[in-house]
Design an enzyme around this catalytic site. Sequence first.
Site, PDB file in Angstrom:
ATOM      1  N   ARG A  56       0.819  -1.210   0.000  1.00  0.00           N
ATOM      2  CA  ARG A  56       0.000   0.000   0.000  1.00  0.00           C
ATOM      3  C   ARG A  56       0.857   1.266   0.000  1.00  0.00           C
ATOM      4  NH1 ARG A  56      -3.545   2.527   4.502  1.00  0.00           N
ATOM      5  NH2 ARG A  56      -5.204   3.591   3.338  1.00  0.00           N
ATOM      6  N   HIS A  98       0.380   4.560  -2.330  1.00  0.00           N
ATOM      7  CA  HIS A  98       0.173   5.918  -1.797  1.00  0.00           C
ATOM      8  C   HIS A  98       1.319   6.855  -2.167  1.00  0.00           C
ATOM      9  CE1 HIS A  98      -3.235   5.197   1.323  1.00  0.00           C
ATOM     10  NE2 HIS A  98      -3.430   4.536   0.208  1.00  0.00           N
ATOM     11  N   ASP A  99       2.492   6.296  -2.431  1.00  0.00           N
ATOM     12  CA  ASP A  99       3.599   7.115  -2.918  1.00  0.00           C
ATOM     13  C   ASP A  99       3.320   7.554  -4.362  1.00  0.00           C
ATOM     14  OD1 ASP A  99       6.063   8.368  -3.111  1.00  0.00           O
ATOM     15  OD2 ASP A  99       7.116   6.541  -3.683  1.00  0.00           O
ATOM     16  N   VAL A 118       0.626  10.338  -5.442  1.00  0.00           N
ATOM     17  CA  VAL A 118       0.786  11.730  -4.998  1.00  0.00           C
ATOM     18  C   VAL A 118       2.039  12.315  -5.650  1.00  0.00           C
ATOM     19  CG1 VAL A 118       0.952  13.244  -2.993  1.00  0.00           C
ATOM     20  CG2 VAL A 118      -0.347  11.103  -2.835  1.00  0.00           C
ATOM     21  N   GLY A 151       3.593  11.351  -8.249  1.00  0.00           N
ATOM     22  CA  GLY A 151       4.510  10.343  -8.774  1.00  0.00           C
ATOM     23  C   GLY A 151       5.232   9.536  -7.699  1.00  0.00           C
ATOM     24  N   SER A 181       7.760  10.419  -1.555  1.00  0.00           N
ATOM     25  CA  SER A 181       7.220  11.543  -0.775  1.00  0.00           C
ATOM     26  C   SER A 181       6.434  11.081   0.453  1.00  0.00           C
ATOM     27  CB  SER A 181       6.337  12.427  -1.659  1.00  0.00           C
ATOM     28  OG  SER A 181       5.287  11.670  -2.229  1.00  0.00           O
ATOM     29  N   ASN A 194      -3.672   8.560   4.986  1.00  0.00           N
ATOM     30  CA  ASN A 194      -2.511   7.943   5.635  1.00  0.00           C
ATOM     31  C   ASN A 194      -2.548   7.980   7.163  1.00  0.00           C
ATOM     32  OD1 ASN A 194      -1.293   7.363   3.144  1.00  0.00           O
ATOM     33  ND2 ASN A 194      -0.324   9.387   3.049  1.00  0.00           N
ATOM     34  N   PRO A 250      -7.903   7.912  -3.636  1.00  0.00           N
ATOM     35  CA  PRO A 250      -9.363   7.840  -3.522  1.00  0.00           C
ATOM     36  C   PRO A 250      -9.810   7.309  -2.157  1.00  0.00           C
ATOM     37  CG  PRO A 250      -8.530   6.056  -4.894  1.00  0.00           C
ATOM     38  CD  PRO A 250      -7.362   6.937  -4.607  1.00  0.00           C
ATOM     39  N   HIS A 273      -6.350  -5.767  -2.556  1.00  0.00           N
ATOM     40  CA  HIS A 273      -7.163  -5.959  -1.348  1.00  0.00           C
ATOM     41  C   HIS A 273      -7.438  -7.434  -1.077  1.00  0.00           C
ATOM     42  CE1 HIS A 273      -8.740  -1.509  -1.285  1.00  0.00           C
ATOM     43  NE2 HIS A 273      -7.444  -1.604  -1.079  1.00  0.00           N
ATOM     44  N   THR A 274      -6.720  -8.303  -1.726  1.00  0.00           N
ATOM     45  CA  THR A 274      -6.716  -9.715  -1.347  1.00  0.00           C
ATOM     46  C   THR A 274      -5.875  -9.932  -0.092  1.00  0.00           C
ATOM     47  OG1 THR A 274      -6.145 -11.961  -2.080  1.00  0.00           O
ATOM     48  CG2 THR A 274      -4.739 -10.223  -2.883  1.00  0.00           C
ATOM     49  N   THR A 333      -8.898 -15.168   2.998  1.00  0.00           N
ATOM     50  CA  THR A 333      -7.454 -15.406   3.102  1.00  0.00           C
ATOM     51  C   THR A 333      -6.668 -14.089   3.076  1.00  0.00           C
ATOM     52  OG1 THR A 333      -7.358 -15.662   0.693  1.00  0.00           O
ATOM     53  CG2 THR A 333      -7.532 -17.700   1.987  1.00  0.00           C
ATOM     54  N   ASP A 383      -4.149 -14.056  -3.501  1.00  0.00           N
ATOM     55  CA  ASP A 383      -4.861 -14.942  -4.423  1.00  0.00           C
ATOM     56  C   ASP A 383      -5.997 -14.147  -5.079  1.00  0.00           C
ATOM     57  OD1 ASP A 383      -6.822 -14.662  -2.454  1.00  0.00           O
ATOM     58  OD2 ASP A 383      -6.319 -16.562  -1.486  1.00  0.00           O
TER      59      ASP A 383
HETATM   60  C1  HEM Z   1      -9.257   1.472  -5.873  1.00  0.00           C
HETATM   61  C2  HEM Z   1      -9.129   2.411  -4.985  1.00  0.00           C
HETATM   62  C3  HEM Z   1      -8.673   2.104  -3.594  1.00  0.00           C
HETATM   63  C4  HEM Z   1      -9.295   2.502  -2.460  1.00  0.00           C
HETATM   64  C5  HEM Z   1     -10.540   3.335  -2.348  1.00  0.00           C
HETATM   65  C6  HEM Z   1      -8.532   1.953  -1.364  1.00  0.00           C
HETATM   66  C7  HEM Z   1      -8.828   2.154  -0.036  1.00  0.00           C
HETATM   67  C8  HEM Z   1      -8.237   1.481   1.010  1.00  0.00           C
HETATM   68  C9  HEM Z   1      -8.623   1.602   2.376  1.00  0.00           C
HETATM   69  C10 HEM Z   1      -9.687   2.531   2.919  1.00  0.00           C
HETATM   70  C11 HEM Z   1      -7.854   0.749   3.095  1.00  0.00           C
HETATM   71  C12 HEM Z   1      -7.907   0.526   4.607  1.00  0.00           C
HETATM   72  C13 HEM Z   1      -7.178   1.648   5.317  1.00  0.00           C
HETATM   73  C14 HEM Z   1      -7.478   1.681   6.805  1.00  0.00           C
HETATM   74  O1  HEM Z   1      -8.633   1.526   7.180  1.00  0.00           O
HETATM   75  O2  HEM Z   1      -6.531   1.918   7.579  1.00  0.00           O
HETATM   76  C15 HEM Z   1      -6.979   0.087   2.179  1.00  0.00           C
HETATM   77  C16 HEM Z   1      -6.053  -0.860   2.526  1.00  0.00           C
HETATM   78  C17 HEM Z   1      -5.166  -1.422   1.644  1.00  0.00           C
HETATM   79  N1  HEM Z   1      -4.996  -1.057   0.331  1.00  0.00           N
HETATM   80 FE1  HEM Z   1      -6.263   0.036  -0.774  1.00  0.00          FE
HETATM   81  N2  HEM Z   1      -7.485   1.239  -1.857  1.00  0.00           N
HETATM   82  C18 HEM Z   1      -7.519   1.312  -3.213  1.00  0.00           C
HETATM   83  C19 HEM Z   1      -6.595   0.786  -4.092  1.00  0.00           C
HETATM   84  C20 HEM Z   1      -5.461   0.113  -3.696  1.00  0.00           C
HETATM   85  C21 HEM Z   1      -4.354  -0.190  -4.556  1.00  0.00           C
HETATM   86  C22 HEM Z   1      -4.238   0.245  -6.012  1.00  0.00           C
HETATM   87  C23 HEM Z   1      -3.457  -0.883  -3.807  1.00  0.00           C
HETATM   88  C24 HEM Z   1      -2.114  -1.434  -4.184  1.00  0.00           C
HETATM   89  C25 HEM Z   1      -1.602  -1.435  -5.397  1.00  0.00           C
HETATM   90  C26 HEM Z   1      -4.024  -1.023  -2.486  1.00  0.00           C
HETATM   91  C27 HEM Z   1      -3.466  -1.728  -1.461  1.00  0.00           C
HETATM   92  C28 HEM Z   1      -4.011  -1.825  -0.193  1.00  0.00           C
HETATM   93  C29 HEM Z   1      -3.543  -2.761   0.814  1.00  0.00           C
HETATM   94  C30 HEM Z   1      -2.508  -3.847   0.592  1.00  0.00           C
HETATM   95  C31 HEM Z   1      -4.259  -2.489   1.972  1.00  0.00           C
HETATM   96  C32 HEM Z   1      -4.084  -3.152   3.348  1.00  0.00           C
HETATM   97  C33 HEM Z   1      -2.988  -2.401   4.106  1.00  0.00           C
HETATM   98  C34 HEM Z   1      -2.675  -2.931   5.498  1.00  0.00           C
HETATM   99  O3  HEM Z   1      -3.228  -3.929   5.936  1.00  0.00           O
HETATM  100  O4  HEM Z   1      -1.844  -2.274   6.152  1.00  0.00           O
HETATM  101  N3  HEM Z   1      -5.224  -0.381  -2.450  1.00  0.00           N
HETATM  102  N4  HEM Z   1      -7.213   0.560   0.920  1.00  0.00           N
END
Ligand code: HEM
Length: 316
Positions: free
Chosen positions: A60, A64-65, A68, A70, A74, A92, A161, A191-192, A239, A244
């Site tokens: 993640r 997030h890098d 924002v 590029g 940052s 963040n 977003p 989000h797997t 999982t 997966d």
């Molecule tokens: C499609 C738009 C996306 C939205 C709206 C979104 C939103 C979120 C939110 C709200 C969380 C939970 C944060 C929290 O409650 O602390 C999350 C977690 C996460 N996101 Fe996304 N995300 C998106 C796309 C992505 C992308 C593109 C990636 C990676 C390439 C990603 C990877 C992750 C990962 C791996 C987690 C879990 C992090 C952890 O357990 O520490 N997400 N995301």
Amino acid sequence: MACYHSLFLILIAAAASFQTNGQLSPDYYSSTCPQAFPIVKAAVAAAIKNETRIGASLLRLHFHDCFVNGCDGSVLLDDNATFIGEKTAVPNNNSARGFNVVDNIKAQLEKACPGVVSCADLLAIAARDSVVQLGGPSWKVRLGRRDSTTASRSVANTSIPPPTSNLSALISSFSAQGLSIKDLVTLAGSHTIGMARCTSFRGHIYNDSNIDPSFASSLRRTCPRSGNDSVLAPLDRQTPTFFDNLYYKNLLNKTGLLHSDQELFNGSSTDVWVKSYAANISLFFQEFPKSMIKMGNVKPLTGSAGEIRINCRKAN
Ligand code: HEM
Ligand SMILES: *[C@@H]1O[C@H](CO)[C@@H](O)[C@H](O)[C@H]1NC(C)=O
Ligand SMILES: *[C@@H]1O[C@H](CO)[C@@H](O)[C@H](O)[C@H]1NC(C)=O
Ligand SMILES: *[C@@H]1O[C@H](CO)[C@@H](O)[C@H](O)[C@H]1NC(C)=O
Ligand SMILES: *[C@@H]1O[C@H](CO)[C@@H](O)[C@H](O)[C@H]1NC(C)=O
Ligand SMILES: *[C@@H]1O[C@H](CO)[C@@H](O)[C@H](O)[C@H]1NC(C)=O
Ligand SMILES: *[C@@H]1O[C@H](CO)[C@@H](O)[C@H](O)[C@H]1NC(C)=O
Ligand SMILES: *[C@@H]1O[C@H](CO)[C@@H](O)[C@H](O)[C@H]1NC(C)=O
Ligand SMILES: *[C@@H]1O[C@H](CO)[C@@H](O)[C@H](O)[C@H]1NC(C)=O
Ligand SMILES: *[C@@H]1O[C@H](CO)[C@@H](O)[C@H](O)[C@H]1NC(C)=O
Ligand SMILES: *[C@@H]1O[C@H](CO)[C@@H](O)[C@H](O)[C@H]1NC(C)=O
């Protein structure tokens, strides 16, 4: 002779435009820091052994890098008395994690090859290694990004977003980074793995109709209408520590955790991609690396722009 000369100039021009186009290369550190890949790989494996979730957190951070201004490291800059960075931006604050692991990796890289490997590249490699370590596909990470000396909380607030986003907002957000609708659905497959806080999925479990009722009621038991904001739930209810395609299968039966997740399968144009990835994990594993490489190419600093930060938390 004149002909050779102009060919030479064309080659020079082509090489230069490679840099200004932000073209990155998998071999970037092959002579200056051949230890870079093994160092990051071992450190990521150790960090995941200590805490499985950290792989998700590292993946993640790269996202997030990149979103924002590029992929320029940052997101890693700390706030101080005279500087406000991205760590306390809405997406963040109390959410982005893995910074100590990044520090540990950077310290090892600095010991092996002082001043060579950027923090932005570190994040790109750690993201790939996390995915692989948790059972996902591998790819050749493109390198040569340099680090910013600045960060932007306001751009972080608006470019990443929120989980309340509808499909058209998600599409515009990705499009603003040069990423397609297919990239959106593919990268959301991240989000797997990992977890989200109650505050991120509350709206979905209380306000939305496109959610499995028993899934919603089980989440409501620990995520009340108000309070318990930091209580965690897995993004993939089946999982969450394994990379997966169950994320997509969950969407098919309305057990996506975030409003934004379920938006990808709610009767619109993206449904077809969700169905394909749910039905065919090989297809997902084939497409995910392509979209990660595309995301990793977003506006890198190259050439003499930026710097190689010594400490990822602070400009040199
Ligand atoms: C499609 C738009 C996306 C939205 C709206 C979104 C939103 C979120 C939110 C709200 C969380 C939970 C944060 C929290 O409650 O602390 C999350 C977690 C996460 N996101 Fe996304 N995300 C998106 C796309 C992505 C992308 C593109 C990636 C990676 C390439 C990603 C990877 C992750 C990962 C791996 C987690 C879990 C992090 C952890 O357990 O520490 N997400 N995301
Ligand atoms: C191991 O993980 C825990 C969280 O589960 C964290 O507090 C601790 O700092 C980690 N230790 C190392 C050495 O990374
Ligand atoms: C970040 O979270 C902390 C702790 O919840 C809070 O005190 C602070 O106001 C938040 N910062 C911003 C900028 O929202
Ligand atoms: C980012 O959003 C937070 C919360 O809405 C707000 O406190 C902060 O002022 C915003 N920062 C910038 C620079 O836009
Ligand atoms: C989607 O969200 C955006 C931004 O919040 C809003 O302006 C737009 O009206 C929404 N679109 C739909 C179809 O609900
Ligand atoms: C849920 O809907 C209610 C009523 O429309 C609204 O006040 C509230 O802000 C929404 N909650 C979330 C978390 O979106
Ligand atoms: C999902 O689709 C249904 C049926 O088209 C629609 O009523 C609903 O507003 C959409 N979004 C949510 C969050 O339920
Ligand atoms: C808050 O979360 C804890 C679990 O972390 C749970 O035991 C408790 O019932 C929750 N409180 C409410 C009001 O939902
Ligand atoms: C959703 O699908 C998964 C497998 O794809 C299954 O394990 C789970 O029980 C299903 N949930 C519901 C509510 O149908
Ligand atoms: C699944 O995707 C792979 C990779 O694109 C493809 O080769 C294979 O034919 C697909 N399998 C099915 C059953 O469609
Ligand atoms: C505050 O952070 C900025 C960005 O990292 C850095 O340029 C500056 O030197 C820092 N100031 C202090 C006093 O550490």
